[in-house]
Design a protein around this motif. Structure first.
Motif, PDB file in Angstrom:
ATOM      1  N   VAL A  88       0.861  -1.043  -0.001  1.00  0.00           N
ATOM      2  CA  VAL A  88       0.029   0.001   0.076  1.00  0.00           C
ATOM      3  C   VAL A  88       0.990   1.258   0.022  1.00  0.00           C
ATOM      4  CG1 VAL A  88      -1.699   1.330   1.364  1.00  0.00           C
ATOM      5  CG2 VAL A  88      -1.990  -1.122   1.081  1.00  0.00           C
ATOM      6  N   PHE A  89       1.806   1.355   0.989  1.00  0.00           N
ATOM      7  CA  PHE A  89       2.363   2.734   0.997  1.00  0.00           C
ATOM      8  C   PHE A  89       3.992   2.464   0.212  1.00  0.00           C
ATOM      9  CE2 PHE A  89       0.509   2.576   5.358  1.00  0.00           C
ATOM     10  CZ  PHE A  89      -0.457   3.305   5.038  1.00  0.00           C
ATOM     11  N   THR A  90       4.439   1.249   0.139  1.00  0.00           N
ATOM     12  CA  THR A  90       5.652   0.911  -0.632  1.00  0.00           C
ATOM     13  C   THR A  90       6.674   1.190   0.452  1.00  0.00           C
ATOM     14  OG1 THR A  90       6.347   3.095  -1.415  1.00  0.00           O
ATOM     15  CG2 THR A  90       4.714   1.480  -2.799  1.00  0.00           C
ATOM     16  N   LEU A  91       7.644   0.510   0.244  1.00  0.00           N
ATOM     17  CA  LEU A  91       9.089   0.595   1.355  1.00  0.00           C
ATOM     18  C   LEU A  91       9.660   1.742   1.287  1.00  0.00           C
ATOM     19  CD1 LEU A  91      10.298  -3.235   1.387  1.00  0.00           C
ATOM     20  CD2 LEU A  91       8.800  -2.098   3.137  1.00  0.00           C
ATOM     21  N   PRO A  92       9.654   2.370  -0.063  1.00  0.00           N
ATOM     22  CA  PRO A  92      10.487   4.002   0.035  1.00  0.00           C
ATOM     23  C   PRO A  92       9.655   4.792   0.603  1.00  0.00           C
ATOM     24  CG  PRO A  92      10.595   2.594  -2.125  1.00  0.00           C
ATOM     25  CD  PRO A  92       9.852   1.750  -1.444  1.00  0.00           C
ATOM     26  N   VAL A  93       8.218   4.841   0.362  1.00  0.00           N
ATOM     27  CA  VAL A  93       7.487   5.785   1.209  1.00  0.00           C
ATOM     28  C   VAL A  93       7.328   5.460   2.609  1.00  0.00           C
ATOM     29  CG1 VAL A  93       5.109   6.573   1.369  1.00  0.00           C
ATOM     30  CG2 VAL A  93       6.047   6.171  -0.968  1.00  0.00           C
ATOM     31  N   THR A  94       7.458   4.372   3.058  1.00  0.00           N
ATOM     32  CA  THR A  94       7.666   3.876   4.457  1.00  0.00           C
ATOM     33  C   THR A  94       8.745   4.557   4.926  1.00  0.00           C
ATOM     34  OG1 THR A  94       6.175   1.989   4.231  1.00  0.00           O
ATOM     35  CG2 THR A  94       7.388   2.156   6.389  1.00  0.00           C
ATOM     36  N   ALA A  95       9.844   4.287   4.135  1.00  0.00           N
ATOM     37  CA  ALA A  95      11.237   4.767   4.747  1.00  0.00           C
ATOM     38  C   ALA A  95      11.083   6.403   4.943  1.00  0.00           C
ATOM     39  CB  ALA A  95      12.348   4.568   3.788  1.00  0.00           C
TER      40      ALA A  95
ATOM     41  N   PHE B  74       8.380   8.197   5.730  1.00  0.00           N
ATOM     42  CA  PHE B  74       7.635   8.173   6.805  1.00  0.00           C
ATOM     43  C   PHE B  74       8.620   8.204   8.119  1.00  0.00           C
ATOM     44  CE2 PHE B  74       5.075   6.393  10.288  1.00  0.00           C
ATOM     45  CZ  PHE B  74       4.148   7.723  10.727  1.00  0.00           C
ATOM     46  N   PHE B  75       9.530   6.970   8.188  1.00  0.00           N
ATOM     47  CA  PHE B  75      10.015   6.861   9.356  1.00  0.00           C
ATOM     48  C   PHE B  75      10.901   8.014   9.676  1.00  0.00           C
ATOM     49  CE2 PHE B  75      10.542   2.179  10.390  1.00  0.00           C
ATOM     50  CZ  PHE B  75       9.303   1.750  10.279  1.00  0.00           C
ATOM     51  N   ALA B  76      11.346   8.681   8.427  1.00  0.00           N
ATOM     52  CA  ALA B  76      12.388   9.563   8.684  1.00  0.00           C
ATOM     53  C   ALA B  76      11.827  10.818   9.291  1.00  0.00           C
ATOM     54  CB  ALA B  76      13.225   9.941   7.245  1.00  0.00           C
ATOM     55  N   SER B  77      10.441  10.962   8.587  1.00  0.00           N
ATOM     56  CA  SER B  77       9.675  12.126   8.921  1.00  0.00           C
ATOM     57  C   SER B  77       9.229  12.110  10.613  1.00  0.00           C
ATOM     58  CB  SER B  77       8.342  12.283   8.324  1.00  0.00           C
ATOM     59  OG  SER B  77       7.296  11.200   8.902  1.00  0.00           O
ATOM     60  N   VAL B  78       9.182  10.952  11.242  1.00  0.00           N
ATOM     61  CA  VAL B  78       8.942  11.000  12.595  1.00  0.00           C
ATOM     62  C   VAL B  78      10.073  10.646  13.388  1.00  0.00           C
ATOM     63  CG1 VAL B  78       6.672  10.184  12.233  1.00  0.00           C
ATOM     64  CG2 VAL B  78       8.241   8.533  12.677  1.00  0.00           C
ATOM     65  N   GLY B  79      11.492  10.877  13.046  1.00  0.00           N
ATOM     66  CA  GLY B  79      12.792  10.876  13.681  1.00  0.00           C
ATOM     67  C   GLY B  79      13.456   9.686  13.665  1.00  0.00           C
ATOM     68  N   PHE B  80      13.006   8.498  13.237  1.00  0.00           N
ATOM     69  CA  PHE B  80      13.729   7.317  12.930  1.00  0.00           C
ATOM     70  C   PHE B  80      14.450   7.513  11.602  1.00  0.00           C
ATOM     71  CE2 PHE B  80       9.815   5.788  15.591  1.00  0.00           C
ATOM     72  CZ  PHE B  80      10.633   5.323  16.634  1.00  0.00           C
ATOM     73  N   PRO B  81      15.558   6.540  11.483  1.00  0.00           N
ATOM     74  CA  PRO B  81      16.345   6.384  10.637  1.00  0.00           C
ATOM     75  C   PRO B  81      15.649   5.709   9.120  1.00  0.00           C
ATOM     76  CG  PRO B  81      17.765   5.783  12.182  1.00  0.00           C
ATOM     77  CD  PRO B  81      16.410   6.122  12.795  1.00  0.00           C
TER      78      PRO B  81
ATOM     79  N   LEU C  39      15.364   1.965   8.386  1.00  0.00           N
ATOM     80  CA  LEU C  39      14.944   0.965   9.369  1.00  0.00           C
ATOM     81  C   LEU C  39      13.388   0.732   8.853  1.00  0.00           C
ATOM     82  CD1 LEU C  39      15.421   2.657  13.291  1.00  0.00           C
ATOM     83  CD2 LEU C  39      16.631   0.391  11.963  1.00  0.00           C
ATOM     84  N   ALA C  40      12.977   1.195   7.872  1.00  0.00           N
ATOM     85  CA  ALA C  40      11.881   0.492   7.414  1.00  0.00           C
ATOM     86  C   ALA C  40      11.867  -0.816   6.809  1.00  0.00           C
ATOM     87  CB  ALA C  40      11.236   1.404   6.413  1.00  0.00           C
ATOM     88  N   TYR C  41      12.982  -0.971   6.339  1.00  0.00           N
ATOM     89  CA  TYR C  41      13.437  -2.348   5.602  1.00  0.00           C
ATOM     90  C   TYR C  41      13.517  -3.450   6.634  1.00  0.00           C
ATOM     91  CZ  TYR C  41      13.520   0.485   1.438  1.00  0.00           C
ATOM     92  OH  TYR C  41      13.487   1.566   0.559  1.00  0.00           O
TER      93      TYR C  41
END
Length: 154
Positions: free
Chosen positions: A33-40, A42-49, A52-54
């Motif tokens: 749905v979101f795709t892994l690059p978009v999830t990555a 999102f992770f960056a937007s909330v302060g996580f590297p 880490l999405a992968y």
């Protein structure tokens, strides 16, 4: 009800399999749905590297599969708790209901509770491979003293 009874073991197996399906669905949401690059992103937007999405995707997918199959299910359930604790922390400001904009925190917290419950009560019936490491100490002493009963978890 005796926790080692057939019906209790089937109930635990139902919890294990349904929890595994939910973890798999959570992983596939990131992929399909979101795709892994978009999830990555999102992770960056909330302060996580972002990278880490992968591994989070892999942990959720492989952990979910382990739960469904009953491969070290207790250990897999416990290992997934920190992943969902981070998700709950991210969604905490959004409020209770997961249908709120940005998603709420109740779904991640429920997955945490269900994962801890499975870790505490065991693998249930029809588990492929059980492990005696990282089980509650009282349970471990009971398991090591009792003979295994016809494929049912102790």
């Amino acid at each position: 009800m005796n926790p080692s009874s057939s019906s209790a073991q089937l109930g635990i197996a139902l919890l294990r399999v349904s929890l595994g399906v939910m973890w798999i669905a959570h992983a596939l949401l990131k992929l399909l749905v979101f795709t892994l690059p978009v999830t990555a992103q999102f992770f960056a937007s909330v302060g996580f590297p972002g990278f880490l999405a992968y591994p989070v995707f892999a942990a959720e997918l492989l952990g979910g599969i382990a739960l469904v199959l009953g491969l070290y299910a207790r250990q897999a359930a416990l290992a997934l708790v920190p992943v969902m604790a981070a998700a709950a922390w991210v969604h905490l400001p959004n409020g209770w209901v997961h249908t709120s904009p940005g998603g709420g925190w109740e779904y991640p917290v429920f997955l945490i509770a269900a994962s801890i419950a499975l870790w505490l009560i065991g693998d249930g019936a029809a588990a492929i491979k059980r492990g005696e490491w990282l089980v509650p100490l009282r349970e471990l002493s009971r398991v090591s003293e009792a003979p295994r009963a016809g494929g049912l978890a102790k």
